[in-house]
Structures are given as structure tokens and as C-alpha cells.
Design a protein around this motif. Structure first.
Motif, PDB file in Angstrom:
ATOM      1  N   GLN A 125      73.922  18.062  51.343  1.00 34.84           N
ATOM      2  CA  GLN A 125      73.126  18.957  50.504  1.00 34.84           C
ATOM      3  C   GLN A 125      71.929  19.504  51.271  1.00 34.84           C
ATOM      4  N   ALA A 126      71.259  18.628  52.010  1.00 34.92           N
ATOM      5  CA  ALA A 126      70.086  19.070  52.763  1.00 34.92           C
ATOM      6  C   ALA A 126      70.465  20.037  53.871  1.00 34.92           C
ATOM      7  N   LEU A 127      71.522  19.729  54.601  1.00 29.49           N
ATOM      8  CA  LEU A 127      71.890  20.600  55.707  1.00 29.49           C
ATOM      9  C   LEU A 127      72.344  21.971  55.218  1.00 29.49           C
ATOM     10  N   ALA A 128      73.034  22.007  54.077  1.00 26.47           N
ATOM     11  CA  ALA A 128      73.453  23.296  53.521  1.00 26.47           C
ATOM     12  C   ALA A 128      72.241  24.182  53.239  1.00 26.47           C
ATOM     13  N   ALA A 129      71.161  23.582  52.735  1.00 24.20           N
ATOM     14  CA  ALA A 129      69.937  24.353  52.468  1.00 24.20           C
ATOM     15  C   ALA A 129      69.229  24.726  53.759  1.00 24.20           C
ATOM     16  N   MET A 130      69.192  23.818  54.716  1.00 27.48           N
ATOM     17  CA  MET A 130      68.507  24.081  55.986  1.00 27.48           C
ATOM     18  C   MET A 130      69.195  25.191  56.773  1.00 27.48           C
ATOM     19  N   GLU A 131      70.530  25.246  56.671  1.00 29.08           N
ATOM     20  CA  GLU A 131      71.271  26.303  57.353  1.00 29.08           C
ATOM     21  C   GLU A 131      70.897  27.685  56.809  1.00 29.08           C
ATOM     22  N   LEU A 132      70.400  27.716  55.596  1.00 23.61           N
ATOM     23  CA  LEU A 132      69.960  28.978  55.002  1.00 23.61           C
ATOM     24  C   LEU A 132      68.474  29.236  55.248  1.00 23.61           C
ATOM     25  N   GLY A 133      67.851  28.371  56.046  1.00 20.98           N
ATOM     26  CA  GLY A 133      66.443  28.548  56.366  1.00 20.98           C
ATOM     27  C   GLY A 133      65.499  28.071  55.286  1.00 20.98           C
ATOM     28  N   LYS A 134      65.954  27.201  54.396  1.00 19.93           N
ATOM     29  CA  LYS A 134      65.129  26.755  53.287  1.00 19.93           C
ATOM     30  C   LYS A 134      64.394  25.457  53.620  1.00 19.93           C
ATOM     31  N   PRO A 135      63.091  25.382  53.354  1.00 18.39           N
ATOM     32  CA  PRO A 135      62.377  24.106  53.446  1.00 18.39           C
ATOM     33  C   PRO A 135      63.027  23.108  52.493  1.00 18.39           C
ATOM     34  N   VAL A 136      63.068  21.834  52.887  1.00 18.37           N
ATOM     35  CA  VAL A 136      63.717  20.836  52.047  1.00 18.37           C
ATOM     36  C   VAL A 136      62.836  19.603  51.875  1.00 18.37           C
ATOM     37  N   TYR A 137      62.900  19.063  50.675  1.00 18.36           N
ATOM     38  CA  TYR A 137      62.281  17.785  50.335  1.00 18.36           C
ATOM     39  C   TYR A 137      63.429  16.879  49.913  1.00 18.36           C
ATOM     40  N   VAL A 138      63.605  15.745  50.607  1.00 21.67           N
ATOM     41  CA  VAL A 138      64.742  14.867  50.355  1.00 21.67           C
ATOM     42  C   VAL A 138      64.250  13.468  50.023  1.00 21.67           C
ATOM     43  N   GLN A 139      64.755  12.923  48.930  1.00 20.29           N
ATOM     44  CA  GLN A 139      64.353  11.579  48.546  1.00 20.29           C
ATOM     45  C   GLN A 139      64.783  10.559  49.594  1.00 20.29           C
ATOM     46  N   LYS A 140      64.076   9.425  49.609  1.00 21.49           N
ATOM     47  CA  LYS A 140      64.431   8.343  50.531  1.00 21.49           C
ATOM     48  C   LYS A 140      65.645   7.585  50.010  1.00 21.49           C
ATOM     49  N   PRO A 141      66.424   6.940  50.884  1.00 18.68           N
ATOM     50  CA  PRO A 141      66.381   7.118  52.325  1.00 18.68           C
ATOM     51  C   PRO A 141      66.885   8.514  52.666  1.00 18.68           C
ATOM     52  N   LEU A 142      66.465   9.040  53.767  1.00 18.87           N
ATOM     53  CA  LEU A 142      66.822  10.407  54.116  1.00 18.87           C
ATOM     54  C   LEU A 142      68.330  10.625  54.044  1.00 18.87           C
ATOM     55  N   THR A 143      69.106   9.660  54.538  1.00 18.13           N
ATOM     56  CA  THR A 143      70.559   9.787  54.550  1.00 18.13           C
ATOM     57  C   THR A 143      71.221   8.433  54.307  1.00 18.13           C
ATOM     58  N   HIS A 144      72.518   8.474  54.150  1.00 20.49           N
ATOM     59  CA  HIS A 144      73.329   7.263  53.986  1.00 20.49           C
ATOM     60  C   HIS A 144      73.711   6.663  55.338  1.00 20.49           C
ATOM     61  N   ASP A 145      73.925   7.507  56.341  1.00 21.34           N
ATOM     62  CA  ASP A 145      74.410   7.071  57.651  1.00 21.34           C
ATOM     63  C   ASP A 145      73.422   7.405  58.759  1.00 21.34           C
ATOM     64  N   ILE A 146      73.498   6.642  59.841  1.00 23.57           N
ATOM     65  CA  ILE A 146      72.659   6.886  61.023  1.00 23.57           C
ATOM     66  C   ILE A 146      72.944   8.265  61.597  1.00 23.57           C
ATOM     67  N   TYR A 147      74.213   8.605  61.737  1.00 27.40           N
ATOM     68  CA  TYR A 147      74.581   9.902  62.302  1.00 27.40           C
ATOM     69  C   TYR A 147      73.988  11.040  61.487  1.00 27.40           C
ATOM     70  N   GLU A 148      74.032  10.923  60.187  1.00 30.07           N
ATOM     71  CA  GLU A 148      73.487  11.964  59.323  1.00 30.07           C
ATOM     72  C   GLU A 148      71.984  12.123  59.536  1.00 30.07           C
ATOM     73  N   ALA A 149      71.277  11.002  59.678  1.00 27.79           N
ATOM     74  CA  ALA A 149      69.827  11.071  59.892  1.00 27.79           C
ATOM     75  C   ALA A 149      69.508  11.807  61.186  1.00 27.79           C
TER      76      ALA A 149
END
Length: 488
Positions: A125-149
Motif C-alpha cells: 500500500q505504501a509503495l503504491a502511493a510513493m510511486e505516485l509521488g505521494k507523502p506517506v504516513y505508515v503505522q508501526k511496524p513499518l512492514t511485515h518483512d525485512i525485505y519490505e522495510a
């Protein structure tokens, strides 16, 4: 996922990629800053889209709105009943069930995106928004996986977007005060840190409920809730909260409280990635001398020990102990017999070569030990405070998004939140590795199991994102998403 749903998912992903490519090389300037640096027209506040707007998501978007500099323009949630309060609070906001549809149709109308969904959906969800140039606020933990972080950390710089993780204690005064005490050499150089929590406060160390499937509640899109996770039938009690105890969706007590608690030593000591981790976990016995084996569920308690390389704020490696499930370290001798250790349920204890200090959740109520020292010291403020402290965490992100990338300091941008999240997920590698087992046969034909991940120290290569001495643990560095979902 059905074939037509998969096609729809792929077409949406293609749209997002096309949009991102179309804007490549062009500075994406939100509508609200077209009038120049710091410009904010009264009728043109930061327009935020919330993904996950019930529970914590509800309080998040309310906090953004209360900053006075943001409007909630779009609401997205897979559970209409859970989202009802937000829909009533912001009746003019357009509602969507699928965040991909919302981003596809409303990209030009959205200025920024807030994500408050279960852990397993954060990254896509966060990356989809970031790819559109949108600032993002993401609840903790940032991701489920190390690779995603790691991917989100790199994406923040690649797409030049303002980011913030929802660990509001990062904006509190407590951690800043402890940094000032530490820089003033009041406790010397820290070599050991203990961090503990009374979480989990949801079921863990249990088998997946068998034969308890039931009809999906009206208003809940179960397939969309599953998101990247494997397809399963709906069961009662998983939504909206108890998913935290299942590895397919949550990250256990570490994921829930790790960012709030490890934030303090991470910031005070300038820690990076750990170089090794070991653990022990609580057991559940289902019969006499018969230990339960429930690898789908996080354990009822755990104790993980990580070693961090020396930093410019330490004179040697730092050992950090994480304890959950009510396990606590020994009370320091300097603490009075009737004084509260940490904040009772949670806490952080720093042990230096000259003294000790501790705090509670979010870095609140920092104290030197013995606590009488706290009122005796007078160290000048060195680090700027965030207006409003913890609650100012929300306005800080709104103002940062308005100012633009690199224009305003934030408390938990992904350049900090990403490595912090990786750290607690590395501890989870050891915890999950504890349940890795291999079936063996004795000479007489009897079956037994070996658990090669137990009683070892896992060596971590941060650059390669892998355990170097126990390859089977690396399966938990990056999940395989189900068909129709991927991280671009």
C-alpha cells in the motif's frame, strides 16, 4: 484470487506504473504548495487519503485533521462497519473499499496517504502511493518483512517523498532528554540495554482454529483484507485485532511494541543493524511432556538478544535484550523497592559504565538511577522539541508534506524507521527460526524431528539481508505473496 480479480489487480498495478513513469524526471509539486514555499491557501489544505480508517486508523486521520492544516478527502477500508465512525465524521470524503481503485481514480486529487492497516498490507500500500509521488504516513511496524522495510527506505529517497512511521514517541520529549543526558556523559558509555513489554494481549502460542469457519460478516471484503497473505477461509476472532498473533498477518509483540520501545536505545546510542541474534521462547504443553507445535502462531513469550556493532556513541558492541510476554529483567539495585520499574508493563533500561537510566513506553518519564539523581541534574536542551510532543507527531508530518521533501526535519522518516523496523524483524527471524524443524527417521523406522534453529546464534549480514549460518531462517526475510499481489 479468481482469474478476473487477478486481471483487475494487474491492470491497476500497470496503471500505477504507467503514472509513475509518466511523471519520471518531473518534480511532483502538490497543489497546496503551488503558491511558493510555505504557501497554504485557506481553501486548499493538504488532502489526505486514509487507507484503513477504523480503530487506530480512525484516531490517525482525526489527529491529522486536528492539526488544522489537513482535510480528509478520501477514506478506504475493507470493513465498512469498522469504518463507520470515520465515514460519519468526514461525510464529504469519498469512500473506497479497494485502495488500488482509489489510487487509480483519485491520484490527481490526493496530496498524501495515511496507512493504518494490518502489518501484512503496509508495504504494497505504501509503495503504491510513493510511486505516485505521494507523502506517506505508515503505522508501526513499518512492514511485515525485512525485505519490505529495505524497499520502502530506498523508495523514500528514490521518489523524494516525505515519510513518517506512526511511532509517536519519536516526537516526544523523553527520548530527546535521554539523548542529552547521555551526550553529557551522565551514565558513561552504554554496553547493555534491556527492553520489555507485557504484550501480547491477544491470543498467541495456539493452533489455527480448525472447523471454526463461518460466514464473512456483512460489509467486510475478506479477500481484500487478506491482501498479500495466503488464501484462507474466514474465521471469527481474527478481525479486527487478533491477527497480530499470526505470522501470516502480524509480527507479534515485537511488531506491536518494538518500534515504541527500541526507538529509545536506537536513537540515544545511534544503533544500526545488529550483527547477530539469539533467542529463547515460551512453550505451551498440550499433554504430559508433549510440547505443542504451532508454527503459524507467534509464541506466548520470548527473549531475544541482539548484538550491535560499536557506534560513535559507544566504546564497544552493545547487547540489547528484548523480553515479551511479561518477562522482565532483574530490577536494578539502584531502584527503590517500591518504585515502578519502567512504567510497569513496559520499559527500557540503559546500563552504562558510570550509571543507569530508564524510561517507559514512548520514552516517557525518563529517570536516572537512583531516581533522586533525576531532579539533581541540569543539562541544557540540545535537541529541538517537537511542538505538542507525541501528539505533534501528526502535525509534523502534515507540515513536512506541505513544505516538501527535505525541507523539514521529521522524527521518524523511513531513513530511520526502516532500519529500526529491520532491527525488530531480525529478532523475529530468530523467534521464527526456533520452530523450523526437519523430519528424521531412526534406524527402527520411528519418526522424530530436529530443530536446528534452536540454541544457536544467528549471524546477520545486513548488506545481503541474510543469515549466514542458518539458511532456513532466510525464508522469513521475504514472504511469497499470493497471486495477484506484488511489491513493485
Amino acid at each position: 484470487m479468481k482469474k478476473d480479480e487477478t486481471s483487475k489487480s494487474n491492470s491497476r498495478r500497470s496503471f500505477l506504473k504507467t503514472t509513475a513513469l509518466a511523471t519520471a524526471g518531473i518534480s511532483i509539486i502538490p497543489r497546496h504548495v503551488m503558491g511558493g514555499a510555505g504557501f497554504l491557501a485557506p481553501s486548499d489544505k493538504l488532502v489526505i487519503a486514509g487507507i484503513g480508517v477504523g480503530g487506530k486508523g480512525e484516531s490517525d486521520i482525526n489527529s491529522f485533521y486536528q492539526s488544522g492544516k489537513a482535510d480528509i478527502g478520501f477514506l478506504c477500508d475493507v470493513d465498512k462497519k469498522r469504518a463507520a465512525n470515520s465515514v460519519a465524521r468526514f461525510p464529504k470524503a469519498k469512500f473506497y473499499t479497494d485502495y488500488r481503485e482509489m489510487l487509480e481514480k483519485e491520484a490527481k486529487n490526493i496530496d498524501a496517504v495515511s496507512i493504518s492497516t494490518p502489518d501484512h498490507g503496509h508495504a504494497v500500500q505504501a509503495l503504491a502511493a510513493m510511486e505516485l509521488g505521494k507523502p506517506v504516513y505508515v503505522q508501526k511496524p513499518l512492514t511485515h518483512d525485512i525485505y519490505e522495510a529495505r524497499q520502502l527506505t530506498e523508495a523514500a529517497e528514490k521518489y523524494k517523498v516525505v515519510t513518517q512511521m506512526g511511532n509517536q514517541g519519536a516526537s516526544g520529549d523523553g527520548v530527546r532528554k535521554m539523548r542529552e543526558w547521555y551526550d553529557a556523559d551522565l551514565i558513561g558509555k552504554v554496553h547493555t540495554v534491556y527492553v520489555w513489554t507485557d504484550r501480547p494481549v491477544w491470543p498467541q502460542g495456539i493452533p489455527w482454529p480448525k472447523g471454526k469457519t463461518t460466514a464473512v460478516p456483512e460489509g467486510l471484503d475478506w479477500d481484500l483484507w487478506l491482501n498479500t497473505a495466503p488464501k484462507r477461509e474466514y474465521i471469527e476472532g481474527l478481525v479486527p485485532f487478533n491477527w497480530r498473533g499470526w505470522w501470516d498477518y502480524g509480527t507479534g509483540a515485537l511488531g506491536d511494541m518494538g518500534c515504541h520501545l527500541i526507538e529509545a536505545p536506537y536513537r540515544v546510542l545511534g544503533l544500526g543493524h545488529p550483527k547477530d541474534v539469539q533467542c529463547s521462547v515460551g512453550s505451551v504443553y498440550v499433554d504430559e511432556f508433549k510440547r505443542g507445535y504451532f508454527p503459524e502462531s507467534c509464541p506466548p513469550s520470548s527473549h531475544a538478544v541482539m548484538t550491535f556493532p560499536k557506534t560513535d556513541k559507544t566504546n564497544k558492541d552493545v547487547t540489547l535484550h528484548w523480553m515479551d510476554g511479561g518477562i522482565k529483567p532483574k530490577r536494578p539495585e539502584e531502584l527503590g523497592p517500591n518504585e515502578t520499574f519502567g512504567d510497569g508493563g513496559n520499559g527500557v533500561l540503559f546500563i552504562g559504565d558510570k550509571g543507569k537510566m530508564m524510561c517507559g513506553t514512548y520514552g516517557r518519564n525518563p529517570r536516572l538511577l537512583p531516581t533522586s539523581k533525576t531532579d539533581e541534574v541540569n543539562v541544557a536542551e540540545k535537541y529541538d522539541r517537537v511542538p505538542g510532543g507525541e501528539e505533534g507527531h501528526y502535525a509534523q508530518w502534515v507540515e513536512g508534506a506541505i513544505a516538501g521533501y527535505g525541507k523539514k526535519e521529521l522524527s521518524s522518516p523511513f531513513e530511520i524507521a526502516g532500519p529500526l523496523t529491520e532491527t525488530l524483524l531480525i529478532a523475529n527471524l530468530a523467534i521464527r527460526g526456533y520452530d523450523v524443524r526437519n523430519e528424521k527417521k531412526r534406524d527402527n523406522g520411528d519418526t522424530y524431528f530436529e530443530y536446528p534453529g534452536r540454541d544457536i546464534k544467528m549471524l546477520w549480514n545486513s548488506e545481503e539481508m541474510r543469515v549466514t549460518n542458518f539458511d532456513e531462517a532466510n525464508q522469513f526475510v521475504r514472504r511469497d505473496y499470493r497471486d495477484g499481489w506484488k511489491l513493485s
